[in-house]
Structure formats: structure tokens, C-alpha cells
Design an enzyme around this catalytic site. Structure first.
Site, PDB file in Angstrom:
ATOM      1  N   CYS A   2       0.852  -1.179   0.000  1.00  0.00           N
ATOM      2  CA  CYS A   2       0.000   0.000   0.000  1.00  0.00           C
ATOM      3  C   CYS A   2       0.892   1.236   0.000  1.00  0.00           C
ATOM      4  CB  CYS A   2      -0.845   0.051   1.268  1.00  0.00           C
ATOM      5  SG  CYS A   2      -1.815  -1.441   1.498  1.00  0.00           S
ATOM      6  N   LYS A 600       3.186  -4.005  -7.893  1.00  0.00           N
ATOM      7  CA  LYS A 600       4.604  -3.753  -8.176  1.00  0.00           C
ATOM      8  C   LYS A 600       5.500  -4.535  -7.232  1.00  0.00           C
ATOM      9  CE  LYS A 600       7.969  -1.423 -10.120  1.00  0.00           C
ATOM     10  NZ  LYS A 600       8.339  -1.987 -11.424  1.00  0.00           N
TER      11      LYS A 600
HETATM   12  C1  G6P Z   1       6.098  -8.785  -8.110  1.00  0.00           C
HETATM   13  C2  G6P Z   1       6.001  -8.047  -9.433  1.00  0.00           C
HETATM   14  C3  G6P Z   1       7.000  -8.647 -10.417  1.00  0.00           C
HETATM   15  C4  G6P Z   1       8.397  -8.594  -9.803  1.00  0.00           C
HETATM   16  C5  G6P Z   1       8.451  -9.331  -8.468  1.00  0.00           C
HETATM   17  C6  G6P Z   1       9.779  -9.158  -7.756  1.00  0.00           C
HETATM   18  O1  G6P Z   1       5.617 -10.080  -8.263  1.00  0.00           O
HETATM   19  O2  G6P Z   1       4.696  -8.124  -9.973  1.00  0.00           O
HETATM   20  O3  G6P Z   1       6.978  -7.895 -11.614  1.00  0.00           O
HETATM   21  O4  G6P Z   1       9.319  -9.158 -10.691  1.00  0.00           O
HETATM   22  O5  G6P Z   1       7.443  -8.816  -7.620  1.00  0.00           O
HETATM   23  O6  G6P Z   1       9.912  -7.829  -7.345  1.00  0.00           O
HETATM   24  P1  G6P Z   1      11.237  -7.185  -6.800  1.00  0.00           P
HETATM   25  O7  G6P Z   1      10.820  -5.792  -6.413  1.00  0.00           O
HETATM   26  O8  G6P Z   1      11.689  -7.984  -5.628  1.00  0.00           O
HETATM   27  O9  G6P Z   1      12.238  -7.165  -7.900  1.00  0.00           O
END
Ligand code: G6P
Length: 605
Positions: A2, A600
Site C-alpha cells: 500500500c 509492483k
Molecule cells: C512482483 C512483481 C513482479 C516482480 C516481483 C519481484 O511479483 O509483480 O513484476 O518481478 O514482484 O519484485 P522485486 O521488487 O523484488 O524485484
């Protein structure tokens, strides 16, 4: 995840507070709300939907007051309803809070409060805390004491900002496990989940650490330790990300803007001092065993990195998806390197905790300053790619891979796998890469867009590559799935004949990541698979390098990249696939910057 925000000002801040959560919307976008305090009265408005949607109903930007808090939500406890949206008001309407994270013991506290006749309006864990606070205040009549007393009763990870009519001049903020930063203005102060909350208004920021709370006034703030009550002196950071970097600029979507930011992201990655790269490379030389860890895109960054480390430094390191890391036996002397764009991903965080408890050294490459992962590891490299707003990671993933390539080169040099000349030549190639990326973005986007338009209707894709191009294919398939909602399966090109080939027919499209012809063995292996698909009537698209007549003959459509050095070639292909996914999603009318069901950063398990 959030987004939370708060402002204390000497002027009306309704509009600013609204802008602030709008800039945080990528952190969660299923509901949002604001609470402002004016003349001792709360005005609380919240509803379900994205920020603009809610604003159209609730007129958040027209709210009045010199102090207020706001929240944009991605549901964890309780469904997406107006009642569950934040801010949450206490039963006697004396306190209002916004919260990010989870109170793990909220059920039992909720029951205790219900026994004391508190009536709850929502199913959230947040409403439990605000009522706990009210109960504590009725005992002490001291706001700070009540805040601390309530904090002592809750467990879990959180960041909270609280506002009360008992102290209309201050916000009460605390951080434990979820991010929280202060922004310092003139005659006004800000608090938010990340810099985007206040970058439009101030560049002076303080990153709070776990276990710290703040009483924040317009001209004053005091940061203290929750446990000891001691005042903590913190350094003020000057943030040089400009506001425009945080915005879409002239692009129709953040995703496209962020792809076009890639030359800059690589330049920033090149600016990371060599000493920092060496310190990380040195950790590998000292480790008994080392692991790469990440999840989603960053897991694939880890997989691509494996090939760089193996080729350049003669070292194979296992790469493990953060959500499966518990299978790894970690011992003192081991090294766990986490990759995370946001630095807040739950799976990566808990696996790092496990690594730390097991006595391993930990390191991370992270994009978000002050994020949990950046603070918890023994050594962090901040990638400096600038804010990435699109949920789907492009520039951050590319820059991370590039940084991993730099580390692999350094390790290769340390271990004597590379001569000074070869090392030097590679460094020069890396220096030239930003310009090359700019060139291919300028030259190829039209071609990529046309192929994407022609094929956006395709529901099933195979993305295929050999060697390092295999994880590039996997990452590209993930990108395609995330943003187009079409099915794309990444796999090694050589694997095809062991089963999947049975699916091949005209409607099944294959995207091949074809290495430069200079990599003869790999090139041959890829071409054999391509020809197998072609011979069975499958439709073949290739990302190839100029002059590759054999690949050209095997493809129905191609993207042709200029010749380039072998280390950067997979990265250039990755960029083309990002663009391909973008234009296919555009043609399909997808919600590109916020694909359905995704966030994200997934900060819960
Ligand atoms: C979420 C997002 C992915 C991302 C993953 C890892 O699942 O939707 O797009 O690759 O988190 O995120 P990070 O911030 O740890 O790279």
C-alpha cells in the site's frame, strides 16, 4: 503493498495530499482515501477504485485542512470494499490512521476490544490498532504514551501514520518492517511510503529505520526509538531524482517511458564506483558457497547472471526463486545475493532473514533507497535506475542484469580467468552500451511494433533460446504474460524436441532469441530448433543480428539488431522483447502500467 502519505502544513494541503497518493498509486490501486482534520473535525472520504476514479466520486482533491493523511490500498486483510479502505477511524471518532503491512495478532486483539463493546466497521487489521490506541488513550490521556502502549500490544510488520483531534498539530508515525520516509519542507513536513509521496514538494528526506517513531509537526520532528524512548539523530538525504523522472513525460505509458529510460539506467549502472563492484565480487571469493536469489523478474535476472558468472569467472552459482529458498542449506561462510527492484518483496525478505539466521553473509542489488532489503543485508548496491512506476519491470531488471555482468567481470579478473586485455576490452564494450541501446530503441521500435500488431491475437507462444538466451527467453515470456495476459512459455530451444514440439502448428507462434553468428555452437543449436519448428508448419519470429541469412530464411518475421559484442547481445534482445510485449499489450488494449491482479511489489506471503 500500500502507499501511505501524510502532510502537516500551514496552508490548505488537500490538493497536495491528493497528488501525493496519486504518485504512490503504483503501490496499490484497489481503493484509496484521505482524512483531513479541520477545526477539530475529521473529514474522511474513501472508496474503491483507482485514485482518479475515487476522486471523481469523493472529490478528494477538494478536501480542506492543514493536516491530513492518505492511503492507496492493495488488499491483504478484508476484501476490496469501501469499509475496508483506509483511513480507518476509531469507534469514538478520536483517532484516524493509515497503515501498510500486517498486524499478525489482530484477531485476538479484535476479540478483546469487542468484549469492551467496541464496534468494528471493517474486517481489517488496521481498525484493530486504531481502537487499541483509543483504549490506551482513555487510560493515559497522553497521546504519545497511548501510541507507544498500543504499539507494544501489536505484532507484525507495519508502517503507520496517525492523526488525532487531541493533537491537531502533529502526525504520529512509526515504522517496523514496512517502508516509511520523512520529507522535510519549509513550514511543512511530509511522511510517505516512498519518495514519490513528496518528491514534488521537497528533496530533503530521512529514511526511518525499523523500531523508530516520529512525532511530526510542520516545523519540528522528533525521531525516537519505540523500545527505549531515546531520541535518534538521523542524517538528512538530498534526493536528486527529479520529479519528471517520476512521471510519464511524453510517453503514453510508464512502461514505454521506462524502456526508453534504459540508456540512462545503464549509464547510472556504469557510474556505480568500481570499488563497490569489487567489494561484492570479493564476497564471492571469500564465500564457501554462494546463491543468487530473486523472484519473478529478478529470479530471471539471477538466472541470466548465472551464465555471466560461469562464462567470465568460471563459477557456477545456483540461483533460487525466493519463494523456494527454504530448500537451500545455508551455513556460516555462505553468501546469499538477493536481487530485488523494490527491496520490499516478502519472499525475498524472509529468505534473506533465513540466510542471516543461518549465519550466511548477505548482499543485495536494489533500486529503492531505504527499502527493507537494502537495510537488512551486509552489503548493498543501489542500482540508481530511478523510480520505476510500471508494475512490470523493464529498466530496473535490465540495469540489475548489467550490474551483475559488471560483478561477474570483476570476479573473473580477481580469479585470474580474464587477462587484463580481455577485461579492458569488455569494460570498453560496456561503456559503449548506453549509446547502442539508444540506437536500437530509435531504430527498432517501429519494426517491433508492426510485428506485435500482426501477432497480438496469438494466444499461445513459445519463447526459445539456448544458453544465456534461455533465461532471456524465460524473462521475456514472463513479461509477455504479465502485460498481455496471453500465454507465453519460455524454454531452452534444445528442450523443444523432447516434448513440446508436438504442439507445433501454424497457430502456435515461436519467438526465437538467436545469438550472434560469432557464437557458432549456440547459433547452430538455436537454428536447428528454429528449423524444426518451421518444418512442422509453426510460425517463427526471430530476434536476430544483422547479416544472419540462415536465421532470416527460417523466420516469418524478424527484428534485426546491429552487430554487437557478445556480452551485451542478450541484454539487447531482452529490450526488444520488452518492447514486443508492450506493443502487443497496447494493441490488445491492456491496462499496461497496472496489469490486472498484479502489484509492483508483493510485500505479503
Ligand atoms: C512482483 C512483481 C513482479 C516482480 C516481483 C519481484 O511479483 O509483480 O513484476 O518481478 O514482484 O519484485 P522485486 O521488487 O523484488 O524485484
Amino acid at each position: 503493498m500500500c502507499g501511505i502519505s501524510g502532510i502537516v502544513h500551514s496552508e490548505n494541503v488537500g490538493r497536495n495530499l491528493f497528488n501525493s497518493i496519486r504518485n504512490l498509486e503504483y503501490r496499490g490501486y484497489d481503493s484509496c482515501g484521505m482524512a483531513m482534520l479541520s477545526k477539530g473535525e475529521f473529514d474522511i472520504r474513501k472508496n474503491i477504485g483507482g485514485i482518479d476514479e475515487v476522486n471523481a466520486i469523493e472529490q478528494l482533491d477538494k478536501m480542506n485542512g492543514m493536516i491530513g493523511i492518505a492511503h492507496t490500498r492493495w488488499a491483504t486483510h478484508g476484501g476490496v470494499t469501501q469499509a475496508n479502505a483506509h483511513p480507518h477511524l476509531s469507534y469514538k471518532r478520536e483517532f484516524v490512521i493509515v497503515h501498510n503491512g500486517i498486524f499478525s495478532n489482530y484477531q485476538e486483539l479484535r476479540e478483546q476490544l469487542m468484549d469492551q463493546d467496541v464496534v468494528f466497521e471493517s474486517l481489517t487489521d488496521t481498525e484493530v490498532f486504531v481502537n487499541l490506541l483509543e483504549a490506551s488513550y482513555s487510560e493515559s490521556n497522553d497521546l504519545e504514551k497511548a501510541f507507544l502502549a498500543a504499539l507494544k500490544k501489536i505484532e507484525g510488520s507495519y508502517s503507520i501514520v496517525m492523526l488525532s483531534a487531541h493533537d491537531p498539530e502533529h502526525l504520529y508515525c512509526v515504522k517496523k518492517g514496512s517502508p516509511l520516509l520523512l520529507g522535510l519542507g519549509e513550514g511543512c513536513n511530509y511522511v510517505g511510503s516512498d519518495l514519490n509521496a513528496f518528491l514534488e514538494y521537497t528533496r530533503q528526506a530521512i529514511v526511518l529505520d525499523d523500531g523508530e517513531y516520529v512525532v511530526l509537526g510542520r516545523d519540528d520532528y522528533q525521531i525516537r526509538n519505540v523500545q527505549t524512548g531515546e531520541v535518534t539523530e538521523k542524517s538528512v538525504l538530498h534526493i536528486d531524482w527529479d520529479v519528471e523522472t517520476s512521471k510519464k513525460g511524453g510517453y503514453s505509458h510508464y512502461m514505454l517511458k521506462e524502456i526508453f529510460d534504459e540508456p540512462q539506467a545503464i549509464l547510472q549502472a556504469l557510474k556505480i564506483p568500481s570499488e563497490q563492484i569489487s567489494v561484492l565480487a570479493r564476497m564471492f571469493t571469500e564465500a564457501s558457497r554462494a546463491y543468487f536469489m530473486g523472484v519473478g523478474t529478478t529470479f530471471y535476472v539471477a538466472n541470466i547472471s548465472q551464465y555471466y558468472f560461469s562464462t567470465l569467472a568460471g563459477q557456477y552459482y545456483a540461483s533460487v526463486s525466493s519463494d523456494e529458498f527454504s530448500i537451500v542449506t545455508v551455513e556460516p561462510g555462505d553468501l546469499v545475493l538477493a536481487l530485488s527492484q523494490s527491496g520490499e518483496t516478502f519472499d525475498t525478505k524472509i529468505s534473506l532473514e533465513y540466510a542471516k539466521i543461518s549465519g550466511a553473509q548477505t548482499a543485495a542489488i536494489v533500486n529503492v533507497m531505504g527499502s527493507a532489503i537494502s537495510m537488512m543485508v551486509d552489503n548493498v548496491i543501489m542500482q540508481g535506475s530511478g523510480p520505476e512506476i510500471c508494475v512490470v519491470s523493464t529498466k530496473a531488471a535490465l540495469a540489475q542484469t548489467f550490474i551483475m555482468l559488471r560483478v561477474a567481470l570483476e570476479l573473473g579478473m580477481m580469479k585470474g580467468c580474464l587477462t587484463q586485455d580481455v577485461y579492458q576490452k569488455h569494460q570498453e564494450d560496456l561503456e559503449l552500451f548506453p549509446e547502442l541501446v539508444q540506437q536500437i530503441l530509435n531504430e527498432q521500435s517501429g519494426f517491433v511494433r508492426n510485428i506485435a500488431r500482426d501477432t497480438s491475437h496469438v494466444e499461445h507462444w513459445l519463447f526459445l533460446g539456448c544458453d544465456i538466451y534461455y533465461p532471456v527467453a524465460m524473462e521475456s515470456a514472463l513479461k509477455m504474460k504479465e502485460v498481455t495476459y496471453q500465454h507465453a512459455e519460455g524454454m531452452p530451444a534444445g528442450f523443444l524436441k523432447h516434448g513440446t514440439l508436438s504442439m507445433v502448428e501454424k497457430a502456435l507462434h515461436s519467438l526465437f532469441f538467436v545469438p550472434p553468428m560469432g557464437q557458432k555452437v549456440l547459433h547452430d543449436r538455436t537454428l536447428i530448433a528454429m528449423e524444426q519448428v518451421k518444418a512442422r508448419g509453426g510460425t517463427v519470429i526471430g530476434i536476430i543480428f544483422q547479416g544472419d541469412e540462415r536465421a532470416l530464411a527460417a523466420c516469418d518475421q524478424v527484428v534485426e539488431l546491429p552487430e554487437m559484442n557478445l556480452l551485451c547481445a542478450p541484454l539487447a534482445q531482452m529490450i526488444m522483447a520488452q518492447m514486443f510485449a508492450y506493443y502487443a499489450a497496447l494493441d490488445l488494449g491492456r491496462n499496461i502500467d497496472k496489469p490486472r491482479n498484479l502489484a509492483k511489489s508483493v510485500t505479503v506471503g
